[in-house]
Scaffold this active site. Structure first.
Site: not given
Ligand code: NAD
Ligand code: GLY
Length: 359
Positions: A118, A245
């Site tokens: 985690r 982009h």
């Protein structure tokens, strides 16, 4: 060495920039306290720099994972291999992942660190110019899926970043230019005087002058850090970093992600963003010529593949930046300031795409 901090409360971290950082033995030893370290690199970078990193880390348990080189290995399957090594070596939550490489290694290693038990700590040692000014900073980690790039990922900030300008000596020219495209992006979107500094110092950057590189990396990271501090999870302003982009994505996708480096496509994307901004009345023709000239001097292309405007528009629509059916674009108000919008004249977009991609 220069250091700047990404201020994110308890997730704040330093970015160290300078020549010879990896040779300063006390530096990594002091910064990295973990006893168990997973060093993730690839077959190109590890033979060049892994020994220096190991030496700098001193006496620890360091396990290497050396991945094959290439974007195609930024996958869940490769991440699975890295998890296997962590588990086989019984690495605990106090272990640390160290990413030594370009954006591919950094994104994958960061993703593994975000998920393992985690979330464990990781440190970025970026070795391409693009990784030093962009991918190692800001905590975006991801792997690709056959359905698209970076579709599986997490926000997970590194503990520290070490950008050693010496490692750029072995970088191929085309990769250096790809990083320069992202640096030009920062000047265009946030700082006109930095854009002008780049105009004056491009020859020094191309010769890999350490001081010029360190300044360009520092200012780029500072601009990115300030934006990430205000909008870590890209709810708004962080999308400014996508200047060039969305246009670039159309080039990469249309050419199968193999003919063009990401930074090269972004470079042409910056020119399209400038050109469309001129059509909308914000920039002058002389401004657009300045952008083109700087890209050329950075060793970048200024013309797009002739795939046709309609095909380019289709590829732009399958990028992640569509909202309410409209492609959101990052455009310029002037050289040094950008804004995000879905509200623009379609004719301006159409004529920009026609000029660069053909009718
Ligand atoms: P890359 O990691 O593929 O590196 C480019 C090439 O240079 C590789 O062949 C690599 O092995 C080699 N290389 C790396 N360092 C070297 C050195 N010092 N000397 C010689 N060769 C060296 O490509 P990249 O441009 O660094 O990164 C592209 C990746 O970054 C893409 O996957 C992209 O999605 C990702 N990215 C992520 C973010 C982010 O915010 N996380 C931002 C931009 C890009
Ligand atoms: N590369 C864009 C970002 O980090 O948000």
């Amino acid at each position: 060495m220069q250091t700047l901090t990404v201020e994110l409360a308890d997730r704040s971290y330093p970015i160290n920039i300078g020549a010879g950082l990896l040779r300063q033995e006390s530096l990594l030893q002091a910064a990295v306290l973990a006893r168990d370290i997973l060093l993730v690199s690839n077959t190109t970078v590890a033979p060049l720099y892994a020994d220096a990193v190991r030496q700098s880390l001193g006496d620890r348990r360091i396990i290497d994972v050396i991945l094959p080189d290439g974007e195609q290995h930024k996958s869940l399957a490769t991440a699975g291999r890295v998890f296997d090594v962590l588990i086989a070596n019984r690495f605990g939550r106090d272990a640390l992942v160290l990413a030594l490489g370009g954006g591919v290694v950094g994104d994958l290693a960061g993703f593994v660190a975000a998920c393992y038990q985690r979330g464990i700590d990781y440190v970025q040692v970026p070795t391409t110019l693009l990784a030093q000014v962009d991918s190692s900073v800001g905590g975006k980690t991801a792997v690709n899926h056959p359905g698209g790039k970076n579709l599986i990922g997490a926000f997970h900030q590194p503990r520290e970043v070490f950008a050693d300008t010496d490692v750029l000596a072995t970088l191929p020219d085309s990769e250096l230019s790809a990083g320069l495209a992202e640096i030009i992006k920062y000047g265009l979107l946030a700082d006109r005087s930095f854009f002008e500094w780049l105009e004056a110092n491009m020859p020094a950057l191309r010769r890999r002058d350490p001081q010029a590189l360190a300044h360009a990396i520092y200012r780029s990271c500072q601009i990115k850090a300030q934006i990430v501090e205000r909008d870590e999870r890209e709810q708004g302003e962080r999308a400014l970093l996508n200047l060039g982009h969305t246009f670039g994505h159309a080039i990469e996708a249309a050419t199968g992600y193999v003919e063009w480096l990401h930074g090269e496509a972004v470079g042409v994307g910056l020119l399209l963003a400038a050109s469309m901004s001129q059509r909308l009345g914000a920039l002058s023709a002389a401004d657009v010529r300045r952008v083109a000239a700087l890209l050329e001097r950075a060793g970048l292309r200024t013309s797009a593949p002739q795939i046709g405007a309609a095909t380019a528009a289709d590829y732009m629509r399958i990028d992640k930046k569509v909202q309410g059916g409209r492609v959101r674009l990052v455009l310029l108000t002037h050289l040094g300031e950008a804004y995000i919008t879905g509200d623009y004249a379609d004719a301006a977009l159409r004529s920009t795409l026609q000029e660069y991609f053909g009718a």
